[in-house]
Design an enzyme around this catalytic site. Structure first.
Site, PDB file in Angstrom:
ATOM      1  N   GLY A  18       0.765  -1.242   0.000  1.00  0.00           N
ATOM      2  CA  GLY A  18       0.000   0.000   0.000  1.00  0.00           C
ATOM      3  C   GLY A  18       0.793   1.287   0.000  1.00  0.00           C
ATOM      4  O   GLY A  18       0.210   2.364  -0.138  1.00  0.00           O
ATOM      5  N   ASP A  20       2.771   4.442  -1.282  1.00  0.00           N
ATOM      6  CA  ASP A  20       2.731   5.091  -2.587  1.00  0.00           C
ATOM      7  C   ASP A  20       3.344   6.487  -2.515  1.00  0.00           C
ATOM      8  O   ASP A  20       3.786   6.951  -1.455  1.00  0.00           O
ATOM      9  CB  ASP A  20       1.310   5.134  -3.139  1.00  0.00           C
ATOM     10  CG  ASP A  20       0.323   5.865  -2.217  1.00  0.00           C
ATOM     11  OD1 ASP A  20       0.773   6.612  -1.329  1.00  0.00           O
ATOM     12  OD2 ASP A  20      -0.893   5.681  -2.407  1.00  0.00           O
ATOM     13  N   HIS A  93      19.220  -4.274 -17.070  1.00  0.00           N
ATOM     14  CA  HIS A  93      18.290  -5.306 -17.509  1.00  0.00           C
ATOM     15  C   HIS A  93      16.867  -4.761 -17.489  1.00  0.00           C
ATOM     16  O   HIS A  93      16.620  -3.662 -16.981  1.00  0.00           O
ATOM     17  CB  HIS A  93      18.384  -6.548 -16.615  1.00  0.00           C
ATOM     18  CG  HIS A  93      18.374  -6.222 -15.153  1.00  0.00           C
ATOM     19  ND1 HIS A  93      19.533  -6.107 -14.402  1.00  0.00           N
ATOM     20  CD2 HIS A  93      17.352  -5.951 -14.297  1.00  0.00           C
ATOM     21  CE1 HIS A  93      19.234  -5.803 -13.160  1.00  0.00           C
ATOM     22  NE2 HIS A  93      17.906  -5.703 -13.070  1.00  0.00           N
ATOM     23  N   ARG A 195      20.669   7.036  -9.201  1.00  0.00           N
ATOM     24  CA  ARG A 195      21.459   5.970  -8.591  1.00  0.00           C
ATOM     25  C   ARG A 195      21.357   4.785  -9.542  1.00  0.00           C
ATOM     26  O   ARG A 195      20.277   4.408  -9.968  1.00  0.00           O
ATOM     27  CB  ARG A 195      20.899   5.631  -7.212  1.00  0.00           C
ATOM     28  CG  ARG A 195      21.610   4.472  -6.507  1.00  0.00           C
ATOM     29  CD  ARG A 195      20.931   3.157  -6.787  1.00  0.00           C
ATOM     30  NE  ARG A 195      21.379   2.089  -5.882  1.00  0.00           N
ATOM     31  CZ  ARG A 195      21.035   0.817  -6.019  1.00  0.00           C
ATOM     32  NH1 ARG A 195      20.260   0.414  -7.021  1.00  0.00           N
ATOM     33  NH2 ARG A 195      21.470  -0.077  -5.157  1.00  0.00           N
ATOM     34  N   ASP A 197      21.585   0.993 -10.473  1.00  0.00           N
ATOM     35  CA  ASP A 197      21.570  -0.383  -9.997  1.00  0.00           C
ATOM     36  C   ASP A 197      22.602  -1.208 -10.758  1.00  0.00           C
ATOM     37  O   ASP A 197      22.698  -1.119 -11.987  1.00  0.00           O
ATOM     38  CB  ASP A 197      20.168  -0.959 -10.205  1.00  0.00           C
ATOM     39  CG  ASP A 197      20.052  -2.406  -9.789  1.00  0.00           C
ATOM     40  OD1 ASP A 197      20.331  -2.695  -8.621  1.00  0.00           O
ATOM     41  OD2 ASP A 197      19.689  -3.233 -10.646  1.00  0.00           O
ATOM     42  N   GLU A 234      25.959   1.961  -7.655  1.00  0.00           N
ATOM     43  CA  GLU A 234      25.905   0.809  -6.762  1.00  0.00           C
ATOM     44  C   GLU A 234      27.078  -0.099  -7.096  1.00  0.00           C
ATOM     45  O   GLU A 234      27.180  -0.608  -8.208  1.00  0.00           O
ATOM     46  CB  GLU A 234      24.610   0.013  -6.912  1.00  0.00           C
ATOM     47  CG  GLU A 234      24.583  -1.134  -5.918  1.00  0.00           C
ATOM     48  CD  GLU A 234      23.580  -2.223  -6.254  1.00  0.00           C
ATOM     49  OE1 GLU A 234      23.204  -2.957  -5.327  1.00  0.00           O
ATOM     50  OE2 GLU A 234      23.193  -2.360  -7.424  1.00  0.00           O
TER      51      GLU A 234
END
Length: 283
Positions: A18, A20, A93, A195, A197, A234
């Protein structure tokens, strides 16, 4: 929800709780009182999972988080309080269930897994196999005759070919046929940075591979229009190869956080990222 709840999907990534974007807007005064000056979001783009690292469409806010208007309100209200907003760029990806790959045929566009003639076909790494042994169409159009490279072996995360010019055009290179890259699209909303990943999987850094210019290209192209864009990598290991002035501004610095957590603990601790089989080791 726990597994005993009949509404539980039975798969951790399919359970939603929930939270958001509007909830963040509602708590901005509280965050300001805490002294928060930057908000880094895990991925917020369209995705079938709760973790959102399997992107369905980089150009859409995930519906369970809200819409573009709410996100724009959040950015504006954060800036009014002196806070910066950083987004998570998952550009190594996509989701196998995406407009680009479409392994399950859920989209109108022809995905890379569906057809050898898909405009997205060469965005990914396919290998032909014996017909019937693979999930995707082979290079000659034979059904179920190709497998594909994925991140860390998770077949829900097919790996993008970062050297592909169309992939670069989608993510950051505005010089080609894509007039508005994903990076520029979201920076235009007022976002302050990205950022990245598993960014080292895309480009291993200047000293590790001088010929891979992905992050150099991202930095130059994006900063030509948004000179204050913050770039955060990262990287679990030594991040020095990316911090030489031509790629990243900073790193997540997991090594430092692991060292500090270890320093403050009196007993050994093991979790998903800190164990005898990981690069970090137990805390």
């Amino acid at each position: 929800r726990d597994d005993s709840d009949p509404a539980c999907a039975g798969t951790y990534s399919r359970n939603f709780y929930g939270g958001d974007l509007q909830g963040v807007v509602d708590q901005l005064d509280y965050l300001q009182d805490l002294g928060i000056t930057a908000i880094y979001f895990n991925p917020i783009f369209a995705s079938p999972s709760n973790h959102k690292y399997d992107t369905t469409d980089f150009r859409q806010i995930s519906a369970d988080f809200g819409d573009l208007a709410t996100f724009q309100l959040l950015v504006n209200e954060a800036h009014n309080r002196g806070m910066r907003v950083i987004l998570d760029g998952v550009f190594n990806h996509t989701s196998s269930d995406s407009i680009y790959f479409d392994r399950y045929g859920n989209f109108e566009s022809v995905g890379a897994c569906e057809s050898e003639t898909s405009p997205y076909r060469d965005w990914y790494y396919f290998t032909d196999v014996t017909p019937g042994a693979g999930p995707c169409v082979g290079s000659d159009g034979t059904p179920l005759a190709a497998t594909y490279e994925s991140w860390f072996g998770f077949d829900s995360l097919p790996k993008l070919d970062s050297s592909n010019l169309d992939v670069r055009a989608l993510v950051w290179d505005d010089s080609g046929d894509v007039p508005d890259s994903v990076a520029r699209q979201w920076l235009s909303t007022g976002v302050d940075g990205w950022r990245f990943d598993v960014g080292g999987d895309i480009d291993p850094g200047l000293t590790n591979d001088p010929n891979n210019d992905y992050w150099e290209g991202f930095r130059k192209t994006v900063r030509d229009q948004f000179p204050e864009t913050y770039m955060l990598l990262e990287e679990w290991g030594n991040a020095s190869p990316w911090l030489l002035g031509r790629e990243m501004d900073a790193t997540m610095n997991y090594q430092y956080s692991s060292a500090m957590l270890s320093f403050w603990r009196d007993t050994e601790f093991v979790d998903n990222d800190h164990n005898s089989g990981s690069s970090a080791g137990p805390l």
